[in-house]
Scaffold this active site. Structure first.
Site, PDB file in Angstrom:
ATOM      1  N   ASP A 205      -1.317  22.596  74.553  1.00  9.32           N
ATOM      2  CA  ASP A 205      -1.741  22.143  73.409  1.00  9.32           C
ATOM      3  C   ASP A 205      -0.889  22.116  72.305  1.00  9.32           C
ATOM      4  O   ASP A 205      -0.104  23.210  71.804  1.00  9.32           O
ATOM      5  CB  ASP A 205      -2.984  22.442  72.905  1.00  9.32           C
ATOM      6  CG  ASP A 205      -4.185  22.212  73.899  1.00  9.32           C
ATOM      7  OD1 ASP A 205      -4.037  21.722  74.656  1.00  9.32           O
ATOM      8  OD2 ASP A 205      -5.278  22.747  73.402  1.00  9.32           O
ATOM      9  N   ARG A 257      -4.739  13.875  80.961  1.00 13.76           N
ATOM     10  CA  ARG A 257      -3.869  14.355  79.849  1.00 13.76           C
ATOM     11  C   ARG A 257      -2.559  14.856  80.290  1.00 13.76           C
ATOM     12  O   ARG A 257      -2.189  16.108  80.126  1.00 13.76           O
ATOM     13  CB  ARG A 257      -4.544  15.562  79.154  1.00 13.76           C
ATOM     14  CG  ARG A 257      -5.843  15.159  78.543  1.00 13.76           C
ATOM     15  CD  ARG A 257      -6.518  16.213  77.883  1.00 13.76           C
ATOM     16  NE  ARG A 257      -7.749  15.843  77.225  1.00 13.76           N
ATOM     17  CZ  ARG A 257      -8.572  16.743  76.229  1.00 13.76           C
ATOM     18  NH1 ARG A 257      -7.999  17.879  75.964  1.00 13.76           N
ATOM     19  NH2 ARG A 257      -9.726  16.146  75.756  1.00 13.76           N
TER      20      ARG A 257
END
Length: 376
Positions: A205, A257
């Protein structure tokens, strides 16, 4: 995913990447060409810092006579009072610029998230190092960090507890969701040649205003939500985010993602995608994406062949371009808006290779098998 489909993707991966080698360096992989062919790499580890490209630029502040060499000798972890010899002591407590290596193969279970300080390089070359079964790695308001050569898998959220932070303060370490690596308000970070899989939340992230990040030569596999760029739709600070995603291998058994982008800019270049279920590249809040020279291989049995997924917000413009990508098994990329250039400076710029070179560019993605005294 059906077992036959998994076998098909694994077989395709073998065809694409061939036998694993640590001796031959493909000339088009500008990062690996910079250092891997040298038998004396272990005697000059800091050479690696001059080999990064993309938005992280050269990591020259991580090298030089003022850098402290530190060797991890103890796989244990005390998040409050780290012992000398442990990874946490070198990455969080030890002052100054630090270059961390590992004495031997080891498995480290982090009891709480590992908060890495600025000007730190974690270099797993020459040892088989696994960060697994516990918490993950956090970069919180730091800069000039290299993470290279680690297996990171099985990360889980941990019970509320305390952990030492850079600077020595011991603070609560709650709120971590089980990410492998999380960047929070950090800049100039290079994540290279790691193998990441099977964590509770995301594998990587980049959030809360983090920017100037290069994610290269990694292997992401056996995971649902792989990579998130941008904290949430309401976090406008991520508009300045710039991330390079280059020479990585995604799959097998990945879902979505790769990456998912909010607000900012991503240059996604010379990666290989071995199937997906929901989508490969997605986003919201009008990010800009330049997809260049990638190889997208849709799963043969999957219903969704679309590479992209947009989560539209009224009034937002989308600039998503596919330039020189290749598509197999019916994969398709929907382009919108204009082509936005990364506008790299001379320390960031590199030439993108053709998509027909991607299988050789990424054949050694993930942790390398390096031995002291021979080319890596």
């Amino acid at each position: 995913m059906a077992s036959k489909e998994v076998l098909a993707i694994v077989f395709l991966s073998i065809l694409l990447h061939g036998a694993v080698t640590t001796k031959v360096v493909d000339g088009a992989n500008v990062i690996d060409r910079c250092w891997r062919g040298q038998p004396n790499w272990a005697a000059n580890r800091q050479r690696l810092a001059a080999c990064s490209v993309g938005f992280a630029g050269k990591m020259r502040q991580n090298r030089g006579p003022g850098v402290i060499p530190y060797t991890v000798t103890d796989p244990g972890d005390d998040p409050v009072r780290p012992r000398p010899g442990t990874l946490r002591y070198g990455a969080t407590v030890l002052g100054g610029k630090v270059w961390i290596t590992f004495q031997r193969d080891m498995h480290i279970r982090l009891a709480q998230p590992l908060f890495v300080k600025s000007f730190t390089a974690i270099d797993g070359r020459g040892a088989d190092v696994h960060i697994a079964g516990g918490a993950g790695i956090v970069l919180h308001r730091v800069s000039s960090v290299i993470i290279h050569g680690l297996h990171i898998h099985g990360c889980r959220s941990q019970p509320e507890g305390l952990a030492v932070r850079p600077g020595g303060a011991v603070q609560p370490a709650g709120g971590m969701d089980g990410d492998a690596i999380r960047l929070v308000s950090s800049a100039k970070v290079w994540i290279d040649h790691n193998s990441l899989s099977r964590c509770e939340d995301g594998l990587l992230d980049v959030t809360v205003g983090s920017t100037d990040v290069t994610i290269s030569n990694n292997w992401f596999f056996n995971h649902d939500k792989v990579m998130l760029l941008g904290h949430d739709d309401g976090h406008a600070e991520d508009r300045r985010m710039r991330v390079t995603v280059a020479f990585n291998r995604f799959g097998p058994s990945v879902n979505q993602r790769m990456p998912r982008i909010r607000h900012g800019y991503a240059h996604v270049v010379n990666n290989v995608y071995l199937g997906w279920k929901d989508y490969a590249i997605g986003g919201s809040m009008g990010p800009s994406v330049k997809s260049q020279g990638n190889l997208f291989v849709a799963s043969a049995a999957a219903d969704n062949k679309k590479v992209t997924r947009r989560m539209p917000v009224a009034g937002r413009e989308w600039d998503w371009a596919s330039i020189g990508d290749s598509f197999l098994n019916g994969a398709v990329f929907k382009q919108t808006g204009s082509r936005v250039r990364p506008n790299y400076n001379k320390h960031q710029a590199f030439a993108a290779a053709s998509s027909n070179q991607v299988k050789s560019l990424t054949k050694d993605a993930g942790v390398l098998r390096c031995s002291v005294g021979s080319a890596c």
